[in-house]
Design a protein around this motif. Sequence first.
Motif, short mmCIF file in Angstrom:
data_model
loop_
_atom_site.label_atom_id
_atom_site.label_comp_id
_atom_site.label_asym_id
_atom_site.label_seq_id
_atom_site.Cartn_x
_atom_site.Cartn_y
_atom_site.Cartn_z
N LEU A 250 -4.73 -7.14 0.00
CA LEU A 250 -4.89 -7.40 -1.33
C LEU A 250 -3.95 -6.36 -2.10
CD1 LEU A 250 -6.79 -8.83 -3.69
CD2 LEU A 250 -8.19 -6.42 -3.68
N ILE A 251 -4.10 -5.31 -1.75
CA ILE A 251 -3.19 -4.15 -2.57
C ILE A 251 -2.03 -4.41 -2.41
CG2 ILE A 251 -2.64 -1.61 -2.51
CD1 ILE A 251 -5.48 -1.12 -1.27
N LEU A 252 -1.31 -4.46 -1.13
CA LEU A 252 -0.01 -4.86 -1.03
C LEU A 252 0.56 -6.15 -1.45
CD1 LEU A 252 0.02 -4.25 2.97
CD2 LEU A 252 0.41 -2.73 1.07
N ALA A 273 5.35 -6.23 2.83
CA ALA A 273 5.44 -5.72 4.07
C ALA A 273 6.00 -4.16 4.00
CB ALA A 273 6.62 -6.51 4.86
N LEU A 274 7.17 -4.00 3.11
CA LEU A 274 7.54 -2.68 2.88
C LEU A 274 6.37 -1.81 2.41
CD1 LEU A 274 11.34 -3.31 1.68
CD2 LEU A 274 10.43 -2.12 3.94
N MET A 275 5.74 -2.39 1.12
CA MET A 275 4.68 -1.50 0.58
C MET A 275 3.47 -1.29 1.62
SD MET A 275 4.48 -2.94 -3.20
CE MET A 275 5.35 -2.37 -4.50
N GLY A 276 3.21 -2.25 2.60
CA GLY A 276 2.56 -1.91 3.56
C GLY A 276 2.94 -0.79 4.41
N MET A 277 4.03 -0.85 4.83
CA MET A 277 4.59 0.29 5.78
C MET A 277 4.55 1.82 4.99
SD MET A 277 8.13 -1.40 7.27
CE MET A 277 7.79 -3.17 7.92
N LEU A 278 4.85 1.78 3.77
CA LEU A 278 4.87 2.98 3.00
C LEU A 278 3.23 3.26 2.77
CD1 LEU A 278 6.57 4.74 1.24
CD2 LEU A 278 5.85 3.32 -0.82
N ALA A 279 2.53 2.53 2.68
CA ALA A 279 0.95 3.03 2.58
C ALA A 279 0.25 3.32 3.54
CB ALA A 279 0.33 1.81 1.99
N MET A 280 0.60 2.73 4.66
CA MET A 280 0.05 3.16 6.27
C MET A 280 0.37 4.58 6.33
SD MET A 280 -0.38 0.04 8.52
CE MET A 280 -1.79 -1.38 8.30
N ILE A 281 1.90 4.48 6.39
CA ILE A 281 2.43 5.80 7.02
C ILE A 281 2.24 7.02 6.08
CG2 ILE A 281 4.75 6.84 7.71
CD1 ILE A 281 5.79 3.98 8.32
N ALA A 282 2.33 6.87 4.64
CA ALA A 282 1.71 7.86 3.85
C ALA A 282 0.10 8.46 3.99
CB ALA A 282 2.18 7.55 2.40
N GLY A 283 -0.61 7.37 4.25
CA GLY A 283 -2.07 7.40 4.45
C GLY A 283 -2.22 8.25 5.69
N GLN A 284 -1.50 7.84 6.81
CA GLN A 284 -1.49 8.67 8.16
C GLN A 284 -1.31 10.13 8.04
OE1 GLN A 284 -3.21 7.49 10.61
NE2 GLN A 284 -2.59 8.98 12.34
N LEU A 285 -0.07 10.29 7.11
CA LEU A 285 0.26 11.51 6.93
C LEU A 285 -0.80 12.59 6.18
CD1 LEU A 285 4.00 11.15 5.58
CD2 LEU A 285 3.22 12.73 7.55
#
Length: 320
Positions: A250-252, A273-285
């Motif tokens: 929903l967010i992406l 898809a790119l926003m998903g990568m950005l959100a997931m990796i930044a969130g994991q950081l």
Amino acid sequence: MNNRKKLILLSFLVIGVCAAYLLINSYLGKTKLFYYILSLRIPTLIVMVIAAFAIGSATMIFQSIINNRIVTPCLLGMNAMYTLVHTAVVFAAGSGSILARNSNLSFAVDLIVMSVVATFVYSYMFRKTGNNVLYVLLIGTVLSSFFGSIQSTMIRVMDPNEYDALLTTLVADFNNINVEVILFSLILLAALTAFLWKDLQLLDVITLGKDQAINLGVDYDRSIRRLLLGVVLCIAIATAMVGPISFLGLILANLARQLFKTYKHSYLIAGSALMGMLAMIAGQLISQHVFSYAVPISTFITIGGGIYFLYLLLFRKGGI
């Protein structure tokens, strides 16, 4: 700034957070330790990229099919089915069984059950409802409640120790990645993309409506059926890899629509898809270096997604 430049900028941001994830606290001066840390982080990074691509693109396609910006593929019951499968395995065989402990077998069971059941159910329901997508969405909502009720019943009679072991598998977690399923998941997604490529190119026309699409020569019912099954399989792959992540799609999808402000799905799907990568990796950081793994990334996504959902519901009624 035009959409092509926005997509390039977003790509560079994703590359930047990927580099940050790989290099922060990686002990660059100690070669052996550095390579060991990379051997742990690279598979996790690949899994996050795969999951973000699958969830982001599937949600964008699903919203275009339904023509509604506040729906997600979770309404088809995939998350509920995932939790039911895991609960049933622990309930029937125990947390110490090979089905529960072996990550490859667990992934295979999740993917096969979710894909076969979802493909059969939604293909059948799509035909029975006269190719009405809204009826399929309603059926998915009912199935989510049905699966949830069965799971709740199992949990009530389950041994408390078994339940404690089960809980860890019901939350999305990127800290214990099964490297062996990465290649298989990539092959599945590549094959699925190739299979649906012609239908994906028709999305811009499909969003005009059924009558207009048919007048322009599109086999509307066939394309919708194939795209809907593709959405189900994408979500099945992502959920089987990392677990259920509510609200992420929903967010992406909505952020991509707000950023690109276009009806061209080539930009929307890639941006989502790119926003998903950005959100997931930044969130994991953040989870890794700020909270020292104490708070999983799914917690940030669920809280942020809930707030964003309310924002869309209350303040953007004209865009729904």
